[in-house]
Design a protein around this motif. Sequence first.
Motif, mmCIF file in Angstrom:
data_model
loop_
_atom_site.group_PDB
_atom_site.id
_atom_site.type_symbol
_atom_site.label_atom_id
_atom_site.label_comp_id
_atom_site.label_asym_id
_atom_site.label_seq_id
_atom_site.Cartn_x
_atom_site.Cartn_y
_atom_site.Cartn_z
ATOM 1 N N THR A 163 8.226 18.538 45.982
ATOM 2 C CA THR A 163 9.511 18.897 45.393
ATOM 3 C C THR A 163 9.984 17.827 44.421
ATOM 4 O O THR A 163 10.512 18.123 43.344
ATOM 5 C CB THR A 163 10.563 19.097 46.500
ATOM 6 N N ILE A 164 9.779 16.563 44.790
ATOM 7 C CA ILE A 164 10.207 15.452 43.929
ATOM 8 C C ILE A 164 9.305 15.339 42.698
ATOM 9 O O ILE A 164 9.754 15.068 41.581
ATOM 10 C CB ILE A 164 10.203 14.128 44.706
ATOM 11 N N ALA A 165 7.993 15.577 42.901
ATOM 12 C CA ALA A 165 7.054 15.460 41.780
ATOM 13 C C ALA A 165 7.262 16.565 40.749
ATOM 14 O O ALA A 165 7.090 16.343 39.544
ATOM 15 C CB ALA A 165 5.619 15.504 42.304
ATOM 16 N N HIS A 195 10.880 5.383 49.533
ATOM 17 C CA HIS A 195 10.546 4.596 48.344
ATOM 18 C C HIS A 195 9.954 5.488 47.244
ATOM 19 O O HIS A 195 10.244 5.279 46.056
ATOM 20 C CB HIS A 195 9.562 3.481 48.713
ATOM 21 N N THR A 196 9.139 6.472 47.636
ATOM 22 C CA THR A 196 8.549 7.381 46.650
ATOM 23 C C THR A 196 9.627 8.216 45.958
ATOM 24 O O THR A 196 9.624 8.353 44.730
ATOM 25 C CB THR A 196 7.537 8.321 47.330
ATOM 26 N N VAL A 197 10.546 8.736 46.745
ATOM 27 C CA VAL A 197 11.621 9.555 46.179
ATOM 28 C C VAL A 197 12.485 8.717 45.243
ATOM 29 O O VAL A 197 12.855 9.161 44.145
ATOM 30 C CB VAL A 197 12.485 10.160 47.315
ATOM 31 N N ALA A 198 12.787 7.482 45.656
ATOM 32 C CA ALA A 198 13.609 6.610 44.818
ATOM 33 C C ALA A 198 12.908 6.291 43.504
ATOM 34 O O ALA A 198 13.516 6.319 42.427
ATOM 35 C CB ALA A 198 13.938 5.326 45.576
ATOM 36 N N ALA A 199 11.604 5.993 43.587
ATOM 37 C CA ALA A 199 10.851 5.652 42.379
ATOM 38 C C ALA A 199 10.819 6.827 41.405
ATOM 39 O O ALA A 199 10.945 6.647 40.183
ATOM 40 C CB ALA A 199 9.433 5.226 42.758
ATOM 41 N N LYS A 200 10.655 8.036 41.928
ATOM 42 C CA LYS A 200 10.608 9.221 41.075
ATOM 43 C C LYS A 200 11.941 9.459 40.368
ATOM 44 O O LYS A 200 11.985 10.000 39.260
ATOM 45 C CB LYS A 200 10.230 10.449 41.899
ATOM 46 N N SER A 201 13.025 9.046 41.018
ATOM 47 C CA SER A 201 14.344 9.269 40.429
ATOM 48 C C SER A 201 14.836 8.056 39.647
ATOM 49 O O SER A 201 15.955 8.058 39.130
ATOM 50 C CB SER A 201 15.363 9.616 41.526
ATOM 51 N N GLY A 202 13.998 7.012 39.583
ATOM 52 C CA GLY A 202 14.359 5.815 38.833
ATOM 53 C C GLY A 202 15.469 5.006 39.477
ATOM 54 O O GLY A 202 16.245 4.336 38.790
ATOM 55 N N GLY A 206 17.821 2.086 48.523
ATOM 56 C CA GLY A 206 19.131 2.005 49.152
ATOM 57 C C GLY A 206 20.205 2.749 48.393
ATOM 58 O O GLY A 206 21.221 3.163 48.966
ATOM 59 N N ASP A 207 19.976 2.939 47.082
ATOM 60 C CA ASP A 207 20.972 3.628 46.255
ATOM 61 C C ASP A 207 21.021 5.131 46.525
ATOM 62 O O ASP A 207 21.930 5.820 46.064
ATOM 63 C CB ASP A 207 20.678 3.394 44.768
ATOM 64 N N LEU A 208 20.029 5.648 47.256
ATOM 65 C CA LEU A 208 20.032 7.071 47.598
ATOM 66 C C LEU A 208 21.003 7.376 48.734
ATOM 67 O O LEU A 208 21.362 8.535 48.950
ATOM 68 C CB LEU A 208 18.621 7.526 47.993
ATOM 69 N N HIS A 209 21.392 6.349 49.485
ATOM 70 C CA HIS A 209 22.366 6.498 50.581
ATOM 71 C C HIS A 209 21.954 7.597 51.562
ATOM 72 O O HIS A 209 22.774 8.413 51.991
ATOM 73 C CB HIS A 209 23.762 6.790 50.022
ATOM 74 N N ILE A 210 20.682 7.593 51.911
ATOM 75 C CA ILE A 210 20.162 8.602 52.829
ATOM 76 C C ILE A 210 20.914 8.562 54.164
ATOM 77 O O ILE A 210 21.357 9.586 54.688
ATOM 78 C CB ILE A 210 18.656 8.388 53.086
#
Length: 285
Positions: A163-165, A195-202, A206-210
């Motif tokens: 989904t992220i890719a 980490h993969t999801v964060a990298a894909k979103s630039g 920690g900024d994703l606030h999961i």
Amino acid sequence: VTLLDARAPRLAPADRASMIERLVPALGTLSPTEQHDVLISTAYDALRGPALVPYLKRLAQIDAQINVDLDLYELREAGIHRLYELDPVAGRRAILAKVQAQDPDMDFGTLCMLPDRQIPSLDPILKRNLVPSDGSGMFVSLLIARYASPRLLDFVDKLVRRTIAAPRDGDPDGVNYLIAYVLRADDRRGIALLHTVAAKSGREPGDLHIFSDVVSALPTPDFERVLRKHAHDADPAIASDARDALKQLPMYRNQDWLRKSRRSSNSSIGLDPDASGPEGMTIIN
């Protein structure tokens, strides 16, 4: 006959039972708002007992959506909670019926209130319900985070990565619940996925606030263990997010459905024995 009559302190037990038998069938003649008010006020104490169970089972079957039939939706929620109190087997059956639905139109707190840490028998059903929405169904994603066993780990991990890719229309909150599930099922894989999801979103993980995003719907012991572990994460942003979620955890864990319903009620219902409201309502002339 009013509910105050049934609560009269000098009423003989046999007379009270007879009065309740007359009151319970008449409840269904009230408006949905009036029925809801009875169930969440102290008036309910006059009716609480086995005679109320068939009525509550009927409420649990109400088909209502929050954005279309709010009064009926709130009545069904109150009915299911009261049913679970009086008949846990029937209440559990009603909740599981909604959990297994493609579109569970029910409050998060009600859907997730069962005490089970996991319900493996739900795995194939939740997997089937998730696929048509490509991971964007927030309710189903939440239910996977709450009830799925580790047997769905490979499926969910791959689904989130795909989904992220190749982004499609979807709800990021739904994806966050899926990440929370992976963290619960296998912490190391969950952090790698984060980490993969964060990298894909630039962004930084920690900024994703999961953690703070999902804690309101998942104030469970299993998720608390995840939070406590990552409160000391090597990544300061992840650690900060986990600590923030831990601070919120007691509030969500101790959130009482009855208090919440009373706060949100728009009516001037009686919340104590001396207040005006459903207690004095004439149900049978």
